[in-house]
Scaffold this motif. Structure first.
Motif, short mmCIF file in Angstrom:
data_model
loop_
_atom_site.label_atom_id
_atom_site.label_comp_id
_atom_site.label_asym_id
_atom_site.label_seq_id
_atom_site.Cartn_x
_atom_site.Cartn_y
_atom_site.Cartn_z
N VAL A 30 0.86 -1.19 0.00
CA VAL A 30 0.00 0.00 0.00
C VAL A 30 0.90 1.24 0.00
O VAL A 30 2.11 1.13 0.21
N ARG A 31 0.31 2.38 -0.20
CA ARG A 31 1.02 3.66 -0.23
C ARG A 31 2.21 3.60 -1.18
O ARG A 31 3.35 3.85 -0.80
N SER A 32 1.92 3.18 -2.43
CA SER A 32 2.94 3.08 -3.49
C SER A 32 4.11 2.20 -3.07
O SER A 32 5.25 2.48 -3.42
N GLY A 33 3.82 1.16 -2.31
CA GLY A 33 4.84 0.22 -1.91
C GLY A 33 5.64 0.61 -0.68
O GLY A 33 6.56 -0.10 -0.28
N GLU A 34 5.30 1.74 -0.06
CA GLU A 34 6.02 2.17 1.15
C GLU A 34 5.70 1.27 2.34
O GLU A 34 6.54 1.09 3.21
N LEU A 35 4.48 0.74 2.38
CA LEU A 35 4.05 -0.09 3.49
C LEU A 35 3.50 -1.40 2.96
O LEU A 35 3.10 -1.50 1.80
N ILE A 36 3.45 -2.39 3.82
CA ILE A 36 2.81 -3.67 3.50
C ILE A 36 1.62 -3.83 4.44
O ILE A 36 1.75 -3.74 5.66
N ASN A 37 0.45 -4.02 3.85
CA ASN A 37 -0.73 -4.34 4.64
C ASN A 37 -0.81 -5.87 4.74
O ASN A 37 -0.50 -6.57 3.79
N TYR A 38 -1.19 -6.36 5.89
CA TYR A 38 -1.32 -7.80 6.06
C TYR A 38 -2.51 -8.09 6.95
O TYR A 38 -2.92 -7.26 7.77
N VAL A 39 -3.05 -9.27 6.78
CA VAL A 39 -4.14 -9.75 7.63
C VAL A 39 -3.91 -11.24 7.84
O VAL A 39 -3.72 -11.98 6.87
N GLY A 40 -3.93 -11.66 9.08
CA GLY A 40 -3.88 -13.08 9.39
C GLY A 40 -5.25 -13.50 9.88
O GLY A 40 -5.77 -12.95 10.85
N PHE A 41 -5.86 -14.44 9.19
CA PHE A 41 -7.18 -14.95 9.56
C PHE A 41 -6.96 -16.24 10.34
O PHE A 41 -6.47 -17.22 9.78
N VAL A 42 -7.32 -16.21 11.63
CA VAL A 42 -7.13 -17.38 12.48
C VAL A 42 -8.39 -17.60 13.32
O VAL A 42 -9.11 -16.65 13.64
N PRO A 43 -8.66 -18.86 13.68
CA PRO A 43 -9.83 -19.10 14.54
C PRO A 43 -9.56 -18.58 15.95
O PRO A 43 -8.41 -18.50 16.39
N ALA A 44 -10.61 -18.22 16.65
CA ALA A 44 -10.49 -17.73 18.03
C ALA A 44 -11.33 -18.61 18.94
O ALA A 44 -12.44 -19.00 18.58
N ASP A 45 -10.79 -18.90 20.09
CA ASP A 45 -11.52 -19.71 21.07
C ASP A 45 -12.52 -18.87 21.86
O ASP A 45 -13.58 -19.33 22.23
N ALA A 46 -12.18 -17.62 22.10
CA ALA A 46 -13.03 -16.76 22.93
C ALA A 46 -13.85 -15.83 22.05
O ALA A 46 -13.42 -15.43 20.97
N GLU A 47 -15.04 -15.51 22.54
CA GLU A 47 -15.86 -14.54 21.83
C GLU A 47 -15.19 -13.18 21.94
O GLU A 47 -14.65 -12.82 22.97
N MET A 48 -15.23 -12.44 20.84
CA MET A 48 -14.57 -11.14 20.81
C MET A 48 -15.59 -10.02 20.75
O MET A 48 -16.64 -10.16 20.14
N LYS A 49 -15.22 -8.92 21.37
CA LYS A 49 -16.02 -7.71 21.29
C LYS A 49 -15.89 -7.15 19.87
O LYS A 49 -14.81 -7.19 19.29
N GLU A 50 -16.98 -6.64 19.32
CA GLU A 50 -16.92 -6.03 18.00
C GLU A 50 -16.10 -4.74 18.10
O GLU A 50 -16.44 -3.84 18.84
#
Length: 195
Positions: free
Chosen positions: A14-34
């Motif tokens: 992103v930002r013309s290659g200045e930064l790298i955006n990443y997302v790790g999708f993993v299962p969660a054991d606990a319920e999370m607050k939105e």
């Protein structure tokens, strides 16, 4: 993008290659607050992808701050329009991120709504809003289903990964229809039909 059993990892510049955006999708054991800003632990995220491609490890070794958010899969509202009020985007049809279409579908909604309302009269605004809803409902439902199905593919929820890989390849035609869609001509036709 890296795909594995029950989880996947995505990165892009992103930002013309200045930064790298990443997302790790993993299962969660606990319920999370939105939340979009709940703090995460970079070490926990890194451990989730131990043994994966070393490029993931290299990227995550540079991370000092993470955020966590849960994915909630919701059905579209059964009614988007009441009188002179209507909804669009996530308010009407929230989407999982596995097609990257949440914002795009909101933009299509906005274009359809603006195109139809441009031809509406004060008297037929409620009918124009219903025409917008009718026009958009089927398409966004198909995109929502596609995002769900893609999430299952990405998380390798298959006994035979060859089936998953074939579906990903075949999915190219769906993506082409998704990205090539022009909502304006359909919206113009819907507006004309209002009279």
């Amino acid at each position: 993008m890296w795909l594995g059993k029950g989880k996947h990892f995505l990165s892009f510049p992103v930002r013309s290659g200045e930064l790298i955006n990443y997302v790790g999708f993993v299962p969660a054991d606990a319920e999370m607050k939105e939340s979009w800003s709940a703090p995460g632990d970079p070490d926990v995220l890194s451990r989730e992808f131990d043994g994966w491609d070393p490029r993931i490890g290299m990227l995550l070794s540079e991370v000092d701050k993470t955020f966590r958010w849960a994915l909630y899969d919701r059905e579209p509202l059964p009614i988007w329009t009441r009188g002179r009020l209507t909804l669009l985007g996530d308010a009407a049809h929230p989407m999982l991120p596995h097609l990257g279409q949440g914002a795009n579908q909101s933009i299509e909604d906005g274009m359809a709504l603006a195109t139809i309302l441009a031809r509406a009269t004060r008297a037929n605004v409620p009918a124009a809003l219903l025409a917008y809803e009718r026009l958009r409902r089927e398409r966004v439902a198909a995109v929502q289903r596609g995002a769900r199905e893609n999430g299952m593919r990405y998380d390798s929820s298959y006994a035979d990964l060859g089936v998953r890989d074939a579906e990903i390849s075949a999915h190219a035609a769906f993506r082409r229809r998704l990205y090539d869609h022009d909502v304006v001509p359909e919206a113009q036709a819907a507006a004309i039909s209002l009279g």
